[in-house]
Write an enzyme that holds these catalytic residues in place. Structure first.
Site, PDB file in Angstrom:
ATOM      1  N   ARG A   1      24.498  47.454  72.651  1.00 47.78           N
ATOM      2  CA  ARG A   1      25.678  47.650  73.486  1.00 47.78           C
ATOM      3  C   ARG A   1      26.075  49.127  73.568  1.00 47.78           C
ATOM      4  O   ARG A   1      26.613  49.579  74.565  1.00 47.78           O
ATOM      5  CB  ARG A   1      26.860  46.823  72.950  1.00 47.78           C
ATOM      6  CG  ARG A   1      26.699  45.319  73.149  1.00 47.78           C
ATOM      7  CD  ARG A   1      28.027  44.592  72.938  1.00 47.78           C
ATOM      8  NE  ARG A   1      28.551  44.775  71.591  1.00 47.78           N
ATOM      9  CZ  ARG A   1      28.294  43.981  70.564  1.00 47.78           C
ATOM     10  NH1 ARG A   1      27.487  42.940  70.739  1.00 47.78           N
ATOM     11  NH2 ARG A   1      28.830  44.204  69.381  1.00 47.78           N
TER      12      ARG A   1
ATOM     13  N   CYS B   1      26.884  29.576  57.219  1.00 45.48           N
ATOM     14  CA  CYS B   1      27.973  28.878  56.538  1.00 45.48           C
ATOM     15  C   CYS B   1      28.144  27.438  57.020  1.00 45.48           C
ATOM     16  O   CYS B   1      28.842  26.647  56.384  1.00 45.48           O
ATOM     17  CB  CYS B   1      29.279  29.637  56.730  1.00 45.48           C
ATOM     18  SG  CYS B   1      29.256  31.308  56.035  1.00 45.48           S
TER      19      CYS B   1
ATOM     20  N   ALA C   1      22.153  50.170  54.550  1.00 44.68           N
ATOM     21  CA  ALA C   1      22.072  48.795  54.052  1.00 44.68           C
ATOM     22  C   ALA C   1      23.430  48.131  54.204  1.00 44.68           C
ATOM     23  O   ALA C   1      24.471  48.810  54.208  1.00 44.68           O
ATOM     24  CB  ALA C   1      21.624  48.768  52.596  1.00 44.68           C
TER      25      ALA C   1
END
Length: 695
Positions: free
Chosen positions: A21, A42, A280
């Site tokens: 984007r 989840c 990370a």
């Protein structure tokens, strides 16, 4: 710019989409060793249990959809096996083609997540032992249940995934045993709050084994024998291993990236590793916890997604954006209960030797006079120096999420208990109270900080020397009779002023009530009459009784119909007069007074139906039935509503003495807080002949 991303689930996929984007021309390659990217990790347990009925709903984007929308080179079934920081290359194993190749990069993003802990114990490779991390794991569990129709499951580990699997396997029709090595489930919260969860699990007929480890697994003819460290065993048809996760950092470690003290990848405020070309994010990293000012592991989806956006922006614009850390705000659904935490727990602060004060309050999800107000228990933890809010925990049935979000913002912004008092919330009776439970937590904390009340915690009261202290139960006599702290003397709050002569001034005085309010009022009366060593039990008898309860067995709780050997008269419900009492939302002793007021209308053969709002009802009901000679026919808890049906050969009959009925009226703890219906059906047999002790 050529950017490689290792890992394509929450963090990796979010970083890839943000990069595109922001830069249409960047070359972005995402490697995922599995078959799927951008799926709702989840949500996996809820597909297994059937709450999510369509598997495809778990996928935020398909590989083709991701490629078409964002023009990203996505390579699934491609495992990065190593990378070279000096040459700025990664080595990739193409699983489908069974070949290795090298890919160069300008910037590298590591989003490898965390892996389930699987200890090397005998028998753990049995095909009926599962863990849940990704879609293939989910499919294996779902397929096994569909094909083999297991009846019994053992879940090892009482964290988020473990508890979600307990609920969903229960919903799938299995009998569940939960084994937890610690003395509590839900590590982010403290024991006193976890004990509410323990009670709810037991009410759902989950066999709960706390402080119990697993030594090995034994394959038997029709299942698996789970051998416990204590020497016992539990037999199951399947096992879910959920004893925790650890950051997946082998790639980073082998490449020479610096790791933190907790074993995760060390990153700076910009999410940059010890190599300036490598970033990370997510579960593999250690991030700052601003409450304790230390880096820690926080394996949660919310922080990972926020970090991904920051990483993408910093790669494209230079290191401009700082990740300020996370306070570990978390929430979980445990059957009908919602459990949430933000900031630090007392046990974490104790480990870090950070001085703090804990305060418990019990309120309702909305105004008590409006229907369906449900209990809400709150613990806040704050600094004794300046009142800075360090942590908050909320357990309840409704409105938990919005309260923990309010607490989280105050904690994250370095706010104090005084900020809690000033929080402006949307109020109408169906949604809150004029003084929201969050405000009330702040008010109570201020009273503590300013010395208007001294508090004592439930743990400390266990060690009080009764010879040197006087414990006063400021509830009504009826509440006291049903259950009280050993050695306590009952002096109701309304009688305190007239009975001062019964309370020696040279002793430590400890006052308690149901939830803390009447105890506070009694404390203020005593302090203003010259008593200098006065303490109020934080959270009252509700917190105390729940925390000290035996929560390791489901024995005695009834969730299925029990026959009454034909003694209970079979009457059509239309022919039975029912007295209905709505005591929902009333503060103690309101419910018991309602019960007294209505009892005189009960005739032989009539029903008494009372609605209240107290979770303690479930665990107290059996003892109460034994006391009065009642027969518990059935009881269930659904949506925070306990429904109990009872009958007797000799119950609720007015030929018993007034004193006997006073003892029955001492069920205040039962008839206080949780919609519950109890039907008591008097019958004619043995009414005159049987005494209470013989029933």
């Amino acid at each position: 710019m050529k950017i490689l991303i290792i890992g394509g689930v929450a963090g990796g996929a979010t970083a890839a989409a943000r990069l595109r984007r922001m830069d249409e021309n960047a070359q972005i390659i995402l490697f995922e060793r599995g078959e799927y990217v951008s799926y709702a990790n989840c949500g996996l347990p809820y597909y297994i249990g059937g709450t999510i009925s369509e598997r495809d709903r778990l996928f935020v984007q398909t590989v083709d959809g991701f490629i078409n929308r964002f023009n990203i080179d996505i390579r699934v079934r491609s495992e990065v096996t190593s990378f070279d920081l000096k040459d700025k290359t990664v080595k990739v194993h193409d699983i489908a083609a069974n070949r290795d190749y090298i890919e160069s990069y300008d910037k590298l993003i590591i989003s490898t997540g965390a892996e389930p802990i699987k200890p090397p114990m005998p028998g753990i490779e049995d095909s009926r032992i599962f863990s849940l991390r990704n879609v293939p794991d989910m499919d294996k569990i779902k397929s096994y249940i569909n094909q083999h129709k297991p009846r019994r499951a053992v879940v090892i580990g009482g964290g988020f995934i473990g508890l979600e699997m307990v609920e969903n396997l229960h919903d799938a029709g299995l009998d569940i045993t939960l084994i937890e090595k610690s003395n509590q489930v839900m590590a982010p919260i403290d024991f006193s709050m976890a004990s509410i969860v323990h009670r709810h699990l037991i009410q759902k007929n989950v066999s709960l084994l706390l402080e119990e480890g697993v030594a090995q697994f034994e394959s038997i003819e029709h299942g698996i024998n789970v051998i416990l460290e204590s020497g016992g065993s539990v037999t199951a048809d399947m096992v879910i291993l959920s004893i925790g996760v650890r950051p997946e950092v082998k790639l980073a470690k082998d490449a020479g990236l610096q790791l933190g003290s907790m074993g995760g990848i060390k990153v700076d405020d910009y999410m940059q590793t010890s190599d300036s070309s490598v970033y990370a994010l997510g579960d593999a990293t250690e991030v700052l916890n601003p409450v304790i000012n230390k880096h820690t592991l926080v394996p949660l989806a919310g922080p990972a997604n926020k970090q991904a956006r920051i990483v993408a922006d910093n790669i494209l614009e230079g290191n401009k954006y700082i990740y300020k850390g996370t306070i570990g705000t978390s929430i979980a659904k445990v059957f009908d209960l919602t459990v949430a935490a933000a900031g630090a727990s007392s046990k974490l602060l104790n480990r870090e030797k950070i001085e703090h004060i804990s305060s418990y309050t019990h309120g309702s999800s909305h105004a008590g006079y409006y229907p369906e107000a449900l209990p809400l228990s709150i613990k806040i933890i704050f600094s004794p120096e300046d009142g800075r809010l360090l942590g908050a925990q909320v357990v309840g049935y409704d409105g938990v999420d919005k309260r923990i979000d309010l607490f989280a913002q105050v904690i994250k912004n370095g706010g104090t208990i005084y900020d809690l008092q000033e929080i402006e919330h949307a109020y109408a009776p169906p949604y809150s109270s004029a003084k929201d439970p969050v405000n009330m937590a702040g008010f109570v904390a201020e009273n503590i900080l300013k010395g208007k009340v001294n508090i004592i915690q439930w743990r400390d009261i266990l060690n009080v020397d009764k010879a040197e202290a006087m414990i006063i139960d400021s509830r009504t006599k009826e509440e006291y009779d049903f259950g009280h702290i050993e050695g306590a003397i009952n002096i109701p709050v309304d009688e305190i002023r007239s009975r001062l002569n019964e309370m020696p001034r040279d002793k430590k005085t400890i006052v308690y009530c149901a939830v803390g309010l009447r105890g506070y009022i009694a404390s203020r009366i005593l302090m203003q009459h010259g008593y200098t060593d006065v303490y109020n039990l934080s959270g009252g008898y509700r917190t105390y009784s729940c925390a000290i309860a035996d929560n390791t067995t489901s024995e005695g709780l009834c969730d299925t119909l029990i026959k009454d050997d034909g003694e209970m008269e079979n009457k059509e419900s239309a022919m039975i007069k029912t007295i209905k009492i709505d005591a929902c939302g009333l503060q103690c002793p309101g419910p018991i007074m309602q019960l007294k007021r209505n009892y005189d209308e009960i005739n032989l053969g009539d029903r008494l139906e009372i609605s209240v709002t107290d979770q303690a009802f479930g665990e107290d009901l059996n003892g109460w039935c034994r006391m009065v000679g009642a027969k518990l026919v059935s009881m269930n808890n659904s949506g925070g509503v306990i429904t109990a049906i009872g009958g007797s050969t000799s119950i609720f009959h007015k030929r018993y003495s007034k004193e006997y009925w006073h003892s029955i009226w001492g069920i205040a703890n039962i008839f206080y807080k949780i919609p519950l219906n109890i039907f008591l059906l008097p019958t004619n047999d043995l009414i005159s002949e049987v005494s209470p002790t013989q029933s």
